[in-house]
Design a protein around this motif. Sequence first.
Motif, PDB file in Angstrom:
ATOM      1  N   GLN A 176       0.849  -1.179   0.000  1.00 29.53           N
ATOM      2  CA  GLN A 176       0.000   0.000   0.000  1.00 29.53           C
ATOM      3  C   GLN A 176       0.888   1.234   0.000  1.00 29.53           C
ATOM      4  O   GLN A 176       1.961   1.231   0.601  1.00 29.53           O
ATOM      5  CB  GLN A 176      -0.917   0.015   1.233  1.00 29.53           C
ATOM      6  CG  GLN A 176      -0.147   0.023   2.551  1.00 29.53           C
ATOM      7  CD  GLN A 176      -1.048   0.165   3.768  1.00 29.53           C
ATOM      8  OE1 GLN A 176      -2.132   0.711   3.687  1.00 29.53           O
ATOM      9  NE2 GLN A 176      -0.576  -0.343   4.894  1.00 29.53           N
ATOM     10  N   PRO A 177       0.467   2.285  -0.685  1.00 29.56           N
ATOM     11  CA  PRO A 177       1.258   3.513  -0.666  1.00 29.56           C
ATOM     12  C   PRO A 177       1.008   4.262   0.647  1.00 29.56           C
ATOM     13  O   PRO A 177       0.190   3.842   1.467  1.00 29.56           O
ATOM     14  CB  PRO A 177       0.715   4.303  -1.849  1.00 29.56           C
ATOM     15  CG  PRO A 177      -0.693   3.841  -1.980  1.00 29.56           C
ATOM     16  CD  PRO A 177      -0.710   2.413  -1.541  1.00 29.56           C
ATOM     17  N   HIS A 178       1.709   5.347   0.809  1.00 33.93           N
ATOM     18  CA  HIS A 178       1.492   6.186   1.983  1.00 33.93           C
ATOM     19  C   HIS A 178       0.063   6.738   1.946  1.00 33.93           C
ATOM     20  O   HIS A 178      -0.443   7.051   0.883  1.00 33.93           O
ATOM     21  CB  HIS A 178       2.504   7.333   1.978  1.00 33.93           C
ATOM     22  CG  HIS A 178       2.445   8.181   3.196  1.00 33.93           C
ATOM     23  ND1 HIS A 178       2.929   7.762   4.420  1.00 33.93           N
ATOM     24  CD2 HIS A 178       1.937   9.414   3.397  1.00 33.93           C
ATOM     25  CE1 HIS A 178       2.731   8.704   5.309  1.00 33.93           C
ATOM     26  NE2 HIS A 178       2.129   9.717   4.726  1.00 33.93           N
ATOM     27  N   ILE A 179      -0.550   6.823   3.110  1.00 33.15           N
ATOM     28  CA  ILE A 179      -1.921   7.319   3.144  1.00 33.15           C
ATOM     29  C   ILE A 179      -1.913   8.842   3.112  1.00 33.15           C
ATOM     30  O   ILE A 179      -1.263   9.484   3.932  1.00 33.15           O
ATOM     31  CB  ILE A 179      -2.668   6.820   4.399  1.00 33.15           C
ATOM     32  CG1 ILE A 179      -2.742   5.292   4.368  1.00 33.15           C
ATOM     33  CG2 ILE A 179      -4.062   7.431   4.475  1.00 33.15           C
ATOM     34  CD1 ILE A 179      -3.457   4.678   5.539  1.00 33.15           C
ATOM     35  N   SER A 180      -2.611   9.410   2.133  1.00 33.41           N
ATOM     36  CA  SER A 180      -2.617  10.865   2.011  1.00 33.41           C
ATOM     37  C   SER A 180      -4.036  11.391   2.191  1.00 33.41           C
ATOM     38  O   SER A 180      -4.969  10.635   2.423  1.00 33.41           O
ATOM     39  CB  SER A 180      -2.071  11.247   0.638  1.00 33.41           C
ATOM     40  OG  SER A 180      -2.829  10.617  -0.370  1.00 33.41           O
ATOM     41  N   ALA A 181      -4.187  12.680   2.025  1.00 28.11           N
ATOM     42  CA  ALA A 181      -5.504  13.304   2.161  1.00 28.11           C
ATOM     43  C   ALA A 181      -6.466  12.653   1.159  1.00 28.11           C
ATOM     44  O   ALA A 181      -6.049  12.276   0.073  1.00 28.11           O
ATOM     45  CB  ALA A 181      -5.384  14.807   1.881  1.00 28.11           C
ATOM     46  N   PRO A 182      -7.737  12.514   1.453  1.00 27.79           N
ATOM     47  CA  PRO A 182      -8.400  12.990   2.669  1.00 27.79           C
ATOM     48  C   PRO A 182      -8.427  11.986   3.811  1.00 27.79           C
ATOM     49  O   PRO A 182      -9.205  12.126   4.746  1.00 27.79           O
ATOM     50  CB  PRO A 182      -9.819  13.231   2.154  1.00 27.79           C
ATOM     51  CG  PRO A 182     -10.013  12.155   1.121  1.00 27.79           C
ATOM     52  CD  PRO A 182      -8.666  11.921   0.506  1.00 27.79           C
ATOM     53  N   TYR A 183      -7.591  10.955   3.743  1.00 32.08           N
ATOM     54  CA  TYR A 183      -7.688   9.901   4.762  1.00 32.08           C
ATOM     55  C   TYR A 183      -6.595   9.981   5.817  1.00 32.08           C
ATOM     56  O   TYR A 183      -6.600   9.195   6.759  1.00 32.08           O
ATOM     57  CB  TYR A 183      -7.642   8.526   4.094  1.00 32.08           C
ATOM     58  CG  TYR A 183      -8.648   8.388   2.984  1.00 32.08           C
ATOM     59  CD1 TYR A 183     -10.009   8.377   3.276  1.00 32.08           C
ATOM     60  CD2 TYR A 183      -8.253   8.300   1.660  1.00 32.08           C
ATOM     61  CE1 TYR A 183     -10.948   8.275   2.273  1.00 32.08           C
ATOM     62  CE2 TYR A 183      -9.183   8.193   0.649  1.00 32.08           C
ATOM     63  CZ  TYR A 183     -10.529   8.189   0.951  1.00 32.08           C
ATOM     64  OH  TYR A 183     -11.455   8.095  -0.046  1.00 32.08           O
ATOM     65  N   SER A 184      -5.641  10.914   5.645  1.00 33.66           N
ATOM     66  CA  SER A 184      -4.514  10.919   6.577  1.00 33.66           C
ATOM     67  C   SER A 184      -4.977  11.084   8.020  1.00 33.66           C
ATOM     68  O   SER A 184      -4.365  10.551   8.929  1.00 33.66           O
ATOM     69  CB  SER A 184      -3.505  12.010   6.196  1.00 33.66           C
ATOM     70  OG  SER A 184      -4.054  12.916   5.297  1.00 33.66           O
ATOM     71  N   SER A 185      -6.087  11.792   8.193  1.00 34.50           N
ATOM     72  CA  SER A 185      -6.560  11.937   9.567  1.00 34.50           C
ATOM     73  C   SER A 185      -7.762  11.040   9.834  1.00 34.50           C
ATOM     74  O   SER A 185      -8.351  11.078  10.901  1.00 34.50           O
ATOM     75  CB  SER A 185      -6.921  13.395   9.834  1.00 34.50           C
ATOM     76  OG  SER A 185      -7.897  13.787   8.894  1.00 34.50           O
ATOM     77  N   ASN A 186      -8.142  10.253   8.866  1.00 34.48           N
ATOM     78  CA  ASN A 186      -9.302   9.378   9.063  1.00 34.48           C
ATOM     79  C   ASN A 186      -9.069   8.008   8.437  1.00 34.48           C
ATOM     80  O   ASN A 186      -9.716   7.608   7.469  1.00 34.48           O
ATOM     81  CB  ASN A 186     -10.553  10.049   8.457  1.00 34.48           C
ATOM     82  CG  ASN A 186     -11.834   9.396   8.942  1.00 34.48           C
ATOM     83  OD1 ASN A 186     -11.785   8.336   9.592  1.00 34.48           O
ATOM     84  ND2 ASN A 186     -12.964   9.986   8.624  1.00 34.48           N
ATOM     85  N   HIS A 187      -8.133   7.271   9.033  1.00 32.09           N
ATOM     86  CA  HIS A 187      -7.822   5.934   8.539  1.00 32.09           C
ATOM     87  C   HIS A 187      -9.026   5.019   8.605  1.00 32.09           C
ATOM     88  O   HIS A 187      -9.203   4.152   7.769  1.00 32.09           O
ATOM     89  CB  HIS A 187      -6.686   5.325   9.374  1.00 32.09           C
ATOM     90  CG  HIS A 187      -5.374   5.973   9.116  1.00 32.09           C
ATOM     91  ND1 HIS A 187      -4.186   5.302   9.225  1.00 32.09           N
ATOM     92  CD2 HIS A 187      -5.054   7.224   8.747  1.00 32.09           C
ATOM     93  CE1 HIS A 187      -3.183   6.108   8.936  1.00 32.09           C
ATOM     94  NE2 HIS A 187      -3.687   7.286   8.656  1.00 32.09           N
ATOM     95  N   LYS A 188      -9.835   5.229   9.640  1.00 39.27           N
ATOM     96  CA  LYS A 188     -10.993   4.345   9.846  1.00 39.27           C
ATOM     97  C   LYS A 188     -11.888   4.326   8.626  1.00 39.27           C
ATOM     98  O   LYS A 188     -12.355   3.277   8.193  1.00 39.27           O
ATOM     99  CB  LYS A 188     -11.796   4.820  11.074  1.00 39.27           C
ATOM    100  CG  LYS A 188     -11.297   4.218  12.369  1.00 39.27           C
ATOM    101  CD  LYS A 188     -12.375   3.392  13.076  1.00 39.27           C
ATOM    102  CE  LYS A 188     -11.747   2.192  13.781  1.00 39.27           C
ATOM    103  NZ  LYS A 188     -11.138   2.526  15.058  1.00 39.27           N
ATOM    104  N   ARG A 189     -12.123   5.529   8.080  1.00 43.65           N
ATOM    105  CA  ARG A 189     -13.018   5.614   6.942  1.00 43.65           C
ATOM    106  C   ARG A 189     -12.455   4.826   5.755  1.00 43.65           C
ATOM    107  O   ARG A 189     -13.161   4.076   5.090  1.00 43.65           O
ATOM    108  CB  ARG A 189     -13.217   7.081   6.553  1.00 43.65           C
ATOM    109  CG  ARG A 189     -14.292   7.227   5.504  1.00 43.65           C
ATOM    110  CD  ARG A 189     -14.665   8.672   5.271  1.00 43.65           C
ATOM    111  NE  ARG A 189     -14.741   8.933   3.849  1.00 43.65           N
ATOM    112  CZ  ARG A 189     -14.336  10.054   3.274  1.00 43.65           C
ATOM    113  NH1 ARG A 189     -13.809  11.012   4.013  1.00 43.65           N
ATOM    114  NH2 ARG A 189     -14.455  10.209   1.983  1.00 43.65           N
ATOM    115  N   LEU A 190     -11.158   4.988   5.554  1.00 39.75           N
ATOM    116  CA  LEU A 190     -10.507   4.260   4.466  1.00 39.75           C
ATOM    117  C   LEU A 190     -10.616   2.750   4.691  1.00 39.75           C
ATOM    118  O   LEU A 190     -10.966   1.986   3.790  1.00 39.75           O
ATOM    119  CB  LEU A 190      -9.042   4.693   4.376  1.00 39.75           C
ATOM    120  CG  LEU A 190      -8.224   4.107   3.226  1.00 39.75           C
ATOM    121  CD1 LEU A 190      -8.815   4.510   1.888  1.00 39.75           C
ATOM    122  CD2 LEU A 190      -6.775   4.564   3.315  1.00 39.75           C
TER     123      LEU A 190
END
Lengths: 488, 208
Positions: free
Chosen positions: A395-409
């Motif tokens: 997996q790549p680095h998690i970027s916006a809009p999920y960087s602050s919401n991993h749960k949603r991703l």
Amino acid sequence: MATNIEIEPGAALESALVTTDSYENFEQMSSSLEEIKNSNFIPSTTTDEFLDNCNNLDNDIHLNCSITSTNSKDEEYLQDEEWLSKPKHVFVLSSAGKPIYSRFGNEDRFASYFGIMQALVSFVQADDDSIRSIHAGDTKFVFLFKEPLILVAVSKTGECTLQLTAQLNYVFNQIASTLTLSRLVKIYEQRRNYDLRRLLTGVDRFIDHLLDFSENEPAFTLGAVQCLPLSSSIRDTISAAIIQSCSKIKNVVFGILLAKNQLITLVRMKKYYIHPHDLHLIFNLVQASESFKTVESCWAPICLPRFDSSGFLYGHVSYLAEDCQACLILLTVEGDAFSSLSEAKQRVVERLRRGSCLEAINESLSSREETCMEVGFPEVRHYLYKSKSTAQFYQPHISAPYSSNHKRLMNIYKRAHYKLHCPTRPLKLLFERTPQDAILAWDTRGFELYAVLEPLIETSSAISTVGRLLNWIKKREDKLFHLNAPTF
Amino acid sequence: MATRKKVLLKVIILGDSGVGKTSLMNQYVNKKFSNQYKATIGADFLTKEVIVDDRIVTLQIWDTAGQERFQSLGVAFYRGADCCVLVFDVTAPNTFKSLDSWRDEFLIQASPREPADFPFVLLGNKVDLEPRAISTKRAQQWCQSKNNIPYFETSAKEALNVEQAFQSIARNALTQQSQSVDLYNEFPDQIKLTNTTNRNSNGDSCAC
């Protein structure tokens, strides 16, 4: 879109890991022990039946009993907003209804609830049936009865029954990993009223951690592991260092080097393979044990339930060096091999230093992965790519809009994963769009891909993007995946 | 989770319907009594912490329905109990006669390892009521014939002997628990590597 093995990134002819489709065969455990022929488990119905059962449960169960719990103490919990508002509770009890574990709160304080859970399970069991789940509004009560334990999840997270059952299986395996399954079964054969907490002091921490882990890490959903990106020559040098250092020690079954929840290398004894679920337990053990960092090395009995649930392997666990926070686990069947493995570990470190491998590991650890944007896929927000033949994913680095919401991703992935693996009607290709995001999920013989895209993307361009993405991964497969399966 | 010192005991209460099982529970746990009879449907569960010889013991009390139609809950219900409390009504001779079958039923369903030593406690309830049908002596004789089961005469209404009876229940169950054999070191679990491959369930591992 042809699925040609030639272009499947991360594919390999030989894998060190048992490859798996996460839900499939989850309840089966393998064994390399001659003695294991017994059937300690309740026969698992097929997943098809399973889902049907789940769907029919609402109609099937008419509990003609009412079970009440009346106690001032329990009511404290019933009125405890914080306790009630937890999105997911997990309970473990003995088949006699004695509490063993609760994710939140002191299980002694609501011992009566455990009685109720046991009553529900045993009432359905009396008709030679087994209760799988109860659906009440947005709350799911999922039961897993695996002799001699009952595991219950009460969840408002929206995860499906299969995913919750998988988590309960992990919890069961964590307990089996501490005691071995044969011992667990034997204890209750001898004493049904046994209070298992006596033997599990301290294990609750590992279960807590495992549950957080299994909720947040795609590795659990995918039944795969992620590798630390390293050039294949460095990875080969590391594997060779482990093989050479252990060459004179007999019965070393697995040598595992990992860092930050990522696999660096895995060396195995010929003919033996490790299951990703077992590897996850090892990752969890390392992650949840701060104490490994402060001691030079640790010697611990570890049962890997999918490898052999009847006995312990002995693990020599140590971080490589002050200046390299990778953890080396050498697993053997010999209970007295500590000192020879300690020496082997020293030799591994020396060899890695000479080969400049420690620097390479540190460099990879300190640099974060690129985001999709950075490597030229602006329309892709994030993705998971699993190579089935090696049970590894990237997996790549998690970027916006999920960087602050991993749960949603994670929830997007879990939902898509379920649709691709739903036993009654599994999809091969899924494209779904909401106002917030779009997901393309694709299951082929060789890989699974889950790509979260910009919501406005057109279907055709989503497909062509995914094609380019696969090529991009293919070009880097040497670095992103552990393609060799070195053996001792 | 647990520290070594915590103990949890599963206690099952059995007896004919109307002998006062639930009332005894309520008196013991909630210090309340009601003259109104409400049949227990299925089972009630209660938790109570007691201190026995400086140890904190959590009693997980399983109060069952006396009526026969609820016996389907039985089988799995009884297993793993640490103590079984039998209750009868001292003014109702039939409830005393049923004790044998309650006890037998329990031993069959729970199948404890050593049935003869399994801790039972007998409670003769409603001693505040007249006329008395079962004398103390008769109840004690029954207890003696069953390997000296402890006997208490109680009144849930007047809170008579209730605390003492449960103290004895906890103590009895605890003695049984502490006679635990060393379960942990009884058997070896060394893995023997064999030549059989352990690779399983693996249709698509070969990428060809």
